[in-house]
Design a protein around this motif. Structure first.
Motif, PDB file in Angstrom:
ATOM      1  N   ARG A  15       0.833  -1.213   0.000  1.00  0.00           N
ATOM      2  CA  ARG A  15       0.000   0.000   0.000  1.00  0.00           C
ATOM      3  C   ARG A  15       0.867   1.263   0.000  1.00  0.00           C
ATOM      4  NH1 ARG A  15      -5.478   0.920   1.346  1.00  0.00           N
ATOM      5  NH2 ARG A  15      -5.865   3.079   1.909  1.00  0.00           N
ATOM      6  N   ASN A  19       0.938   3.854  -3.033  1.00  0.00           N
ATOM      7  CA  ASN A  19       0.496   5.223  -2.754  1.00  0.00           C
ATOM      8  C   ASN A  19       1.543   6.241  -3.176  1.00  0.00           C
ATOM      9  OD1 ASN A  19      -1.930   4.328  -1.691  1.00  0.00           O
ATOM     10  ND2 ASN A  19      -1.334   4.649   0.435  1.00  0.00           N
ATOM     11  N   PRO A  67      -5.657  -0.018  -7.566  1.00  0.00           N
ATOM     12  CA  PRO A  67      -4.883   0.215  -6.351  1.00  0.00           C
ATOM     13  C   PRO A  67      -4.169  -1.034  -5.846  1.00  0.00           C
ATOM     14  CG  PRO A  67      -6.931   1.420  -6.231  1.00  0.00           C
ATOM     15  CD  PRO A  67      -7.002   0.550  -7.467  1.00  0.00           C
ATOM     16  N   ASP A  68      -2.920  -0.826  -5.465  1.00  0.00           N
ATOM     17  CA  ASP A  68      -2.026  -1.839  -4.902  1.00  0.00           C
ATOM     18  C   ASP A  68      -1.625  -2.918  -5.902  1.00  0.00           C
ATOM     19  OD1 ASP A  68      -2.179  -0.452  -2.499  1.00  0.00           O
ATOM     20  OD2 ASP A  68      -3.741  -1.747  -1.693  1.00  0.00           O
ATOM     21  N   ARG A 146      -6.258   6.610  -4.599  1.00  0.00           N
ATOM     22  CA  ARG A 146      -6.717   5.228  -4.560  1.00  0.00           C
ATOM     23  C   ARG A 146      -7.823   4.956  -5.563  1.00  0.00           C
ATOM     24  NH1 ARG A 146      -3.475   2.025  -2.123  1.00  0.00           N
ATOM     25  NH2 ARG A 146      -5.199   0.637  -1.736  1.00  0.00           N
TER      26      ARG A 146
END
Length: 170
Positions: A15, A19, A67-68, A146
Motif C-alpha cells: 500500500r 500510494n 490500487p495496490d 486510490r
C-alpha cells in the motif's frame, strides 16, 4: 519500439509503495532526467524531461489503474512515444516487488545509440533504486490516490485523496 523491464524489492508494504508511486509530481525527486511532472487531472500528466542534453515535453494518460496492483500509461501528445505498466507485488506484509515494463520509440541518433547500449535499462534500474531509497527513508508516503481507472473509462465516483488536488477553476 524498444522494451525495457526492471524490478526492485522495497522494504515497505505494498500500500505504501503504491500510494507513493501515485504521487507523479514527486517523480523528479528520484527519476534522473525528469525535470517536472504536472498532474492535470486523475488520468493525465504533463512531463518535462532532459536526457543526454535532449529536452522533451509530452503528455501521458493513465489507461488502467488498480490500487495496490498496477498503473498503465501511454503518451498522448508531445515529442515522446511510450507506453508502460508498473506493478506492485506484495512479498510479505512489509516488502513489495515493484516491476516496470516500458515500450518506447527512440528518436534521433543519441537516443538510438543509448537504446542499443542499454542506457535506458541502466537509467530505469537507477530510478527504481532511487525510488527504493526515497520511500524507505521517508517512513511514509507523501500522498495517495486510490481511484480505479479501467481501460476506456475513468472512475468518477472515487475522489482524489492525499497530496494531489484537481486544479481550481475560476
Amino acid at each position: 519500439m524498444s522494451m525495457v523491464k526492471e524490478s526492485i524489492d522495497v522494504d515497505v508494504p505494498v500500500r505504501r509503495a503504491y500510494n507513493q508511486w501515485t504521487q507523479f509530481e514527486d517523480f523528479p525527486s528520484f527519476m534522473e532526467g525528469v525535470e517536472d511532472v504536472r498532474q492535470l487531472d486523475d488520468q493525465h500528466c504533463h512531463w518535462r524531461t532532459k536526457v543526454a542534453g535532449v529536452q522533451r515535453e509530452f503528455d501521458t494518460e493513465i489507461v488502467d489503474q488498480l490500487p495496490d496492483e498496477r498503473i498503465s500509461w501511454r503518451t498522448t501528445g508531445g515529442d515522446a512515444k511510450q507506453k508502460g505498466v508498473v506493478t506492485f507485488q506484495p512479498l510479505d506484509e512489509t516488502h513489495t516487488r515493484v516491476s516496470l515494463a516500458m515500450d518506447f520509440e527512440p528518436e534521433g541518433m543519441v537516443e538510438k545509440a543509448g537504446d542499443k547500449t542499454g542506457l535506458l535499462d541502466l537509467r530505469i534500474r537507477g530510478d527504481l533504486r532511487r525510488f527504493k531509497g526515497f520511500i524507505e527513508e521517508r517512513g511514509e508516503e507523501s500522498g495517495a490516490w486510490r481511484g480505479r481507472i479501467t481501460p476506456g473509462q475513468s472512475d468518477t465516483q472515487t475522489p482524489p485523496s492525499g497530496k494531489w488536488e484537481p486544479p481550481a477553476t475560476g
